[in-house]
Design a protein around this motif. Structure first.
Motif, short mmCIF file in Angstrom:
data_model
loop_
_atom_site.label_atom_id
_atom_site.label_comp_id
_atom_site.label_asym_id
_atom_site.label_seq_id
_atom_site.Cartn_x
_atom_site.Cartn_y
_atom_site.Cartn_z
N GLY A 62 0.84 -1.09 0.13
CA GLY A 62 -0.07 -0.04 0.04
C GLY A 62 0.78 1.13 -0.16
O GLY A 62 2.05 1.14 -0.06
N ARG A 63 0.27 2.18 0.15
CA ARG A 63 0.93 3.74 0.22
C ARG A 63 0.61 4.25 1.40
O ARG A 63 -0.46 4.47 1.84
N PRO A 64 1.61 4.90 1.96
CA PRO A 64 1.54 5.55 3.31
C PRO A 64 0.88 6.89 3.01
O PRO A 64 1.02 7.44 1.93
N TYR A 65 0.19 7.50 3.99
CA TYR A 65 -0.29 8.78 4.05
C TYR A 65 0.90 9.72 3.76
O TYR A 65 1.95 9.82 4.27
N ASN A 66 0.67 10.69 2.67
CA ASN A 66 1.80 11.72 2.26
C ASN A 66 1.27 12.48 1.24
O ASN A 66 1.21 12.27 0.20
N PRO A 67 0.67 13.43 1.84
CA PRO A 67 -0.12 14.47 1.03
C PRO A 67 0.89 15.13 0.03
O PRO A 67 0.62 15.53 -1.08
N ALA A 68 2.30 15.50 0.35
CA ALA A 68 2.94 16.14 -0.63
C ALA A 68 3.18 15.25 -1.71
O ALA A 68 3.43 15.83 -2.86
N LYS A 69 3.28 13.95 -1.43
CA LYS A 69 3.32 12.91 -2.80
C LYS A 69 2.14 12.91 -3.48
O LYS A 69 2.20 12.75 -4.76
N ALA A 70 1.02 13.00 -2.58
CA ALA A 70 -0.35 13.09 -3.58
C ALA A 70 -0.46 14.54 -4.56
O ALA A 70 -0.81 14.17 -5.90
N LYS A 71 0.12 15.32 -3.97
CA LYS A 71 0.29 16.74 -4.88
C LYS A 71 1.13 16.74 -6.02
O LYS A 71 0.77 17.10 -7.17
N GLN A 72 2.26 16.16 -5.74
CA GLN A 72 3.14 15.91 -6.89
C GLN A 72 2.76 15.10 -7.93
O GLN A 72 2.79 15.22 -9.11
N LEU A 73 1.97 13.77 -7.64
CA LEU A 73 1.33 13.04 -8.72
C LEU A 73 0.35 13.72 -9.36
O LEU A 73 0.27 13.42 -10.54
N LEU A 74 -0.55 14.51 -8.78
CA LEU A 74 -1.49 15.23 -9.59
C LEU A 74 -0.84 16.07 -10.42
O LEU A 74 -1.38 16.32 -11.80
N ALA A 75 0.18 16.70 -9.97
CA ALA A 75 0.73 17.69 -10.99
C ALA A 75 1.46 17.18 -12.12
O ALA A 75 1.29 17.41 -13.12
N GLU A 76 1.91 15.73 -11.88
CA GLU A 76 2.77 15.09 -12.94
C GLU A 76 1.58 14.49 -13.89
O GLU A 76 1.91 14.36 -14.90
N ALA A 77 0.40 14.23 -13.33
CA ALA A 77 -0.59 13.77 -14.23
C ALA A 77 -1.54 15.07 -15.15
O ALA A 77 -2.39 14.77 -15.85
N GLY A 78 -0.93 16.21 -14.69
CA GLY A 78 -1.31 17.28 -15.56
C GLY A 78 -2.56 18.24 -14.73
O GLY A 78 -3.32 18.95 -15.51
#
Length: 115
Positions: A62-78
């Motif tokens: 699974g993926r641990p709680y990491n809001p910075a990573k979540a924002k990074q992935l959203l940005a990478e997805a456009g």
């Protein structure tokens, strides 16, 4: 606990992008929700089955709680400014509380409910 089942098969869905689905997972602090609402009976799952159920795979971390990573992935997805999705479920039940908490976590990383 409430499950989030994204519309990932529809090519037109914003959730068809794996990075967006991963961002959702990183955005939610499952252990904190379980601790606050589970009264000691729930487990923070990383898959649909818990370890006492057939089908459980101990290899899924699974993926641990990491809001910075979540924002990074959203940005990478456009989607650097976030996305809007429709969350459905829990209305009129105890699960509604869980969905409301999940919404707070999602909104903190830019994933808004369009209801």
């Amino acid at each position: 606990m409430e499950e989030l089942l994204p519309d990932s098969l529809n090519a037109d869905s914003i959730l068809a992008d794996k990075r967006v689905r991963q961002a959702v997972e990183y955005a939610i602090d499952r252990p904190a929700i379980v601790k606050a609402l589970g009264h000691g009976y729930w487990q923070a799952l990383t898959q649909m089955a818990n370890e006492s159920v057939y089908g459980y795979d101990p290899g899924i971390e699974g993926r641990p709680y990491n809001p910075a990573k979540a924002k990074q992935l959203l940005a990478e997805a456009g989607y650097p400014d976030g996305i809007t999705v429709k969350l459905i479920g829990g209305e009129g039940t105890e699960l509604e509380k869980i969905l409301m908490v999940i919404k707070v976590y999602l909104e903190a990383v830019g994933i808004k409910d369009r209801r």
